[in-house]
Design a protein around this motif. Structure first.
Motif, PDB file in Angstrom:
ATOM      1  N   ARG A 181       0.847  -1.197   0.000  1.00  0.00           N
ATOM      2  CA  ARG A 181       0.000   0.000   0.000  1.00  0.00           C
ATOM      3  C   ARG A 181       0.874   1.236   0.000  1.00  0.00           C
ATOM      4  O   ARG A 181       1.860   1.321   0.731  1.00  0.00           O
ATOM      5  N   LEU A 182       0.513   2.193  -0.805  1.00  0.00           N
ATOM      6  CA  LEU A 182       1.235   3.447  -0.901  1.00  0.00           C
ATOM      7  C   LEU A 182       0.398   4.518  -0.206  1.00  0.00           C
ATOM      8  O   LEU A 182      -0.754   4.767  -0.572  1.00  0.00           O
ATOM      9  N   VAL A 183       0.983   5.147   0.811  1.00  0.00           N
ATOM     10  CA  VAL A 183       0.278   6.167   1.571  1.00  0.00           C
ATOM     11  C   VAL A 183       0.937   7.512   1.293  1.00  0.00           C
ATOM     12  O   VAL A 183       2.141   7.679   1.483  1.00  0.00           O
ATOM     13  N   VAL A 184       0.145   8.456   0.820  1.00  0.00           N
ATOM     14  CA  VAL A 184       0.646   9.799   0.537  1.00  0.00           C
ATOM     15  C   VAL A 184       0.001  10.745   1.527  1.00  0.00           C
ATOM     16  O   VAL A 184      -1.214  10.775   1.668  1.00  0.00           O
ATOM     17  N   MET A 185       0.836  11.506   2.230  1.00  0.00           N
ATOM     18  CA  MET A 185       0.306  12.427   3.224  1.00  0.00           C
ATOM     19  C   MET A 185       0.491  13.855   2.728  1.00  0.00           C
ATOM     20  O   MET A 185       1.560  14.222   2.268  1.00  0.00           O
ATOM     21  N   GLN A 186      -0.550  14.644   2.840  1.00  0.00           N
ATOM     22  CA  GLN A 186      -0.489  16.046   2.452  1.00  0.00           C
ATOM     23  C   GLN A 186      -0.522  16.900   3.698  1.00  0.00           C
ATOM     24  O   GLN A 186      -1.255  16.628   4.633  1.00  0.00           O
ATOM     25  N   GLN A 187       0.286  17.939   3.700  1.00  0.00           N
ATOM     26  CA  GLN A 187       0.285  18.875   4.823  1.00  0.00           C
ATOM     27  C   GLN A 187      -0.112  20.248   4.306  1.00  0.00           C
ATOM     28  O   GLN A 187       0.566  20.815   3.457  1.00  0.00           O
ATOM     29  N   SER A 209      -2.431  23.246   2.475  1.00  0.00           N
ATOM     30  CA  SER A 209      -2.917  23.332   1.113  1.00  0.00           C
ATOM     31  C   SER A 209      -1.739  23.422   0.141  1.00  0.00           C
ATOM     32  O   SER A 209      -0.659  23.874   0.522  1.00  0.00           O
ATOM     33  N   PRO A 210      -1.911  23.024  -1.093  1.00  0.00           N
ATOM     34  CA  PRO A 210      -0.775  22.994  -2.022  1.00  0.00           C
ATOM     35  C   PRO A 210      -0.211  24.374  -2.322  1.00  0.00           C
ATOM     36  O   PRO A 210       0.979  24.526  -2.544  1.00  0.00           O
ATOM     37  N   GLY A 211      -1.016  25.405  -2.285  1.00  0.00           N
ATOM     38  CA  GLY A 211      -0.537  26.747  -2.631  1.00  0.00           C
ATOM     39  C   GLY A 211       0.379  27.345  -1.576  1.00  0.00           C
ATOM     40  O   GLY A 211       1.270  28.133  -1.898  1.00  0.00           O
ATOM     41  N   THR A 212       0.180  27.017  -0.312  1.00  0.00           N
ATOM     42  CA  THR A 212       0.960  27.646   0.747  1.00  0.00           C
ATOM     43  C   THR A 212       2.395  27.140   0.762  1.00  0.00           C
ATOM     44  O   THR A 212       3.290  27.855   1.169  1.00  0.00           O
ATOM     45  N   HIS A 213       2.628  25.914   0.340  1.00  0.00           N
ATOM     46  CA  HIS A 213       3.988  25.361   0.357  1.00  0.00           C
ATOM     47  C   HIS A 213       4.885  26.115  -0.625  1.00  0.00           C
ATOM     48  O   HIS A 213       6.030  26.440  -0.327  1.00  0.00           O
ATOM     49  N   TRP A 214       4.370  26.399  -1.822  1.00  0.00           N
ATOM     50  CA  TRP A 214       5.181  27.071  -2.819  1.00  0.00           C
ATOM     51  C   TRP A 214       5.270  28.576  -2.547  1.00  0.00           C
ATOM     52  O   TRP A 214       6.223  29.232  -2.969  1.00  0.00           O
ATOM     53  N   ALA A 215       4.340  29.101  -1.833  1.00  0.00           N
ATOM     54  CA  ALA A 215       4.367  30.543  -1.548  1.00  0.00           C
ATOM     55  C   ALA A 215       5.447  30.898  -0.517  1.00  0.00           C
ATOM     56  O   ALA A 215       5.893  32.025  -0.458  1.00  0.00           O
ATOM     57  N   LYS A 216       5.872  29.962   0.301  1.00  0.00           N
ATOM     58  CA  LYS A 216       6.861  30.245   1.339  1.00  0.00           C
ATOM     59  C   LYS A 216       8.222  30.554   0.744  1.00  0.00           C
ATOM     60  O   LYS A 216       9.004  31.295   1.315  1.00  0.00           O
ATOM     61  N   GLY A 217       8.537  29.965  -0.391  1.00  0.00           N
ATOM     62  CA  GLY A 217       9.846  30.136  -0.994  1.00  0.00           C
ATOM     63  C   GLY A 217      10.001  31.480  -1.587  1.00  0.00           C
ATOM     64  O   GLY A 217      10.833  32.301  -1.402  1.00  0.00           O
TER      65      GLY A 217
END
Length: 75
Positions: free
Chosen positions: A59-65, A67-75
């Motif tokens: 089983r492959l478990v993918v965890m998201q932390q 929202s996707p937009g906030t991760h790229w906005a930090k950089g």
């Protein structure tokens, strides 16, 4: 009265080639019957084969932390 059958050398070579392939096929089939077609020696004992269905599935478990937009906005 003598009877000679003349065969063309090309025909003779073809007959020899076909006969050799038939002999090789018979040897292969006989060895396949003797060795159970799996390459195992019948005079030796092997461990019983484990079916592939008894293994648990991967089983492959993918965890998201966040929202996707906030991760790229930090950089």
């Amino acid at each position: 009265m003598e009877f000679y059958l003349e065969i063309d050398p090309v025909t003779l070579n073809l007959i020899i080639l076909v006969a050799s392939y038939v002999i090789l096929l018979l040897v292969f089939l006989i060895s396949c019957v003797l060795y159970d077609c799996r390459g195992k020696d019948p005079s030796k004992e092997y461990a019983p084969e484990v079916p592939a269905d008894t293994q648990p599935p991967i089983r492959l478990v993918v965890m998201q932390q966040g929202s996707p937009g906030t991760h790229w906005a930090k950089g």
